[in-house]
Write a protein that holds these residues in place. Structure first.
Motif, PDB file in Angstrom:
ATOM      1  N   LYS A 283      34.779  90.752   1.058  1.00  0.00           N
ATOM      2  CA  LYS A 283      35.082  89.351   1.374  1.00  0.00           C
ATOM      3  C   LYS A 283      33.945  88.724   2.178  1.00  0.00           C
ATOM      4  N   HIS A 284      33.883  87.415   2.174  1.00  0.00           N
ATOM      5  CA  HIS A 284      32.904  86.711   2.985  1.00  0.00           C
ATOM      6  C   HIS A 284      33.576  85.626   3.813  1.00  0.00           C
ATOM      7  N   THR A 285      32.896  85.226   4.859  1.00  0.00           N
ATOM      8  CA  THR A 285      33.408  84.201   5.767  1.00  0.00           C
ATOM      9  C   THR A 285      32.275  83.234   6.017  1.00  0.00           C
ATOM     10  N   HIS A 286      32.549  81.965   6.038  1.00  0.00           N
ATOM     11  CA  HIS A 286      31.492  81.055   6.434  1.00  0.00           C
ATOM     12  C   HIS A 286      31.604  80.729   7.915  1.00  0.00           C
ATOM     13  N   ARG A 287      30.548  81.070   8.668  1.00  0.00           N
ATOM     14  CA  ARG A 287      30.528  80.764  10.097  1.00  0.00           C
ATOM     15  C   ARG A 287      29.664  79.538  10.353  1.00  0.00           C
ATOM     16  N   ALA A 288      30.042  78.749  11.357  1.00  0.00           N
ATOM     17  CA  ALA A 288      29.209  77.605  11.742  1.00  0.00           C
ATOM     18  C   ALA A 288      27.839  78.130  12.180  1.00  0.00           C
ATOM     19  N   ASP A 289      26.761  77.392  11.824  1.00  0.00           N
ATOM     20  CA  ASP A 289      25.399  77.843  12.132  1.00  0.00           C
ATOM     21  C   ASP A 289      25.203  78.148  13.613  1.00  0.00           C
ATOM     22  N   GLU A 290      25.782  77.292  14.440  1.00  0.00           N
ATOM     23  CA  GLU A 290      25.611  77.478  15.879  1.00  0.00           C
ATOM     24  C   GLU A 290      26.241  78.799  16.335  1.00  0.00           C
ATOM     25  N   ASP A 291      27.468  79.068  15.869  1.00  0.00           N
ATOM     26  CA  ASP A 291      28.152  80.314  16.204  1.00  0.00           C
ATOM     27  C   ASP A 291      27.353  81.526  15.730  1.00  0.00           C
ATOM     28  N   LYS A 292      26.804  81.383  14.537  1.00  0.00           N
ATOM     29  CA  LYS A 292      26.051  82.477  13.927  1.00  0.00           C
ATOM     30  C   LYS A 292      24.810  82.804  14.768  1.00  0.00           C
ATOM     31  N   THR A 293      24.087  81.774  15.172  1.00  0.00           N
ATOM     32  CA  THR A 293      22.874  81.972  15.974  1.00  0.00           C
ATOM     33  C   THR A 293      23.210  82.630  17.301  1.00  0.00           C
ATOM     34  N   LYS A 294      24.272  82.163  17.936  1.00  0.00           N
ATOM     35  CA  LYS A 294      24.734  82.725  19.213  1.00  0.00           C
ATOM     36  C   LYS A 294      25.051  84.217  19.061  1.00  0.00           C
ATOM     37  N   LEU A 295      25.817  84.515  18.016  1.00  0.00           N
ATOM     38  CA  LEU A 295      26.247  85.884  17.743  1.00  0.00           C
ATOM     39  C   LEU A 295      25.033  86.778  17.490  1.00  0.00           C
TER      40      LEU A 295
END
Lengths: 102, 102, 102, 102
Positions: free
Chosen positions: C10-22
């Motif tokens: 499965k895949h999930t779309h994360r907000a770009d900002e959240d992704k960068t933080k993570l």
């Protein structure tokens, strides 16, 4: 009963003051567990019960850390001084591991 | 008493069967805590007591996971369906964090 | 590799900002793990290494809580709103339990 | 860097074999952390990432238990034998408490 099943038959002498303190803590925990039963009977909100459960777990961990410290300061130290610390250390590590998982 | 200090005043209706199960588990835990008091009174070996403490902690975690599951399945799900899940989810995360640390 | 063995596809779309933080958090953790390797190579004192390990574990838990919260706020909430929340909640509980034990 | 901030300046000599084993484990963990970064970049399903996180946490705990055991078997035991075990035991308890919470 659970506390009679897998014991070693060994005994430890604890200082009276430590013993009283420990027993008081355990009685308080017993009261908290009864408090949670009442909360369940009264249909109290799950989150409130969960917060109480966390408080009891924290109190239990404190009792455990206390026992662990006393055990290390007396039994383990004594065994090492008597020249047979290895099995004592092995036992301590097992109990550490079990305790940190629980 | 600890279980009366920081509650929300909210209530939850639990199915009778779940409630009985939960109460039985909590009574067993109460008995185990009393068992540990006896072990301390009898100067039983610290490691034996620590093993019993770990068993109680594990039983408490099970009760907690059970409550958490029921809470999510009913309260949180219901709040989301009613269109106001956000604060419910925030509360769930806080209680889970507190619980997983304890 | 471990991270390819038991996934769902499965895949999930994360907000770009959240992704960068993570990703930034995970890069910092990677650096801390390399830091511990250097401490071992330099024969540094075990307790100092253990303190660093605890710091990494705490950082990992934070990443986990963050993911868990996002997952609940988006995937689980969405599934409940779409009328098929039950398997989502069951999965959440399993991951809760596994995570709180680790 | 984090691992340079609060250290004691003490050193420990580890057996070469233990050191290599420990370093290999830490390199594997570093690879797993990088693996998680890739999962995030690829928008992989949160639950799959969380399962991987739990696996890393478990591996970290193993490394920690290993260090704790070595530390007790050598440094703490040595200090007790040399007649100055008390501060060593106090330090061990603190690090164990911190470790079991993390």
């Amino acid at each position: 009963m659970a506390h009679d099943t897998n014991h070693s038959g060994k005994h430890t002498h604890r200082a009276d003051e430590d013993k009283t303190k420990l027993l008081n803590r355990l009685k308080r925990i017993e009261g908290q567990v009864r408090g949670i039963q009442k909360m369940v009977e009264d249909d109290r909100y799950c989150v409130d019960i969960l917060i109480q459960l966390s408080a009891i777990n924290a109190a239990m961990k404190k009792v455990g850390m206390n026992l662990l410290e006393n055990h290390t300061r007396h039994c383990v130290k004594g065994a090492i001084e008597a020249g047979n610390g290895d099995s004592s250390i092995e036992e301590l590590m097992k109990v550490f591991e079990q305790f940190s998982k629980s």
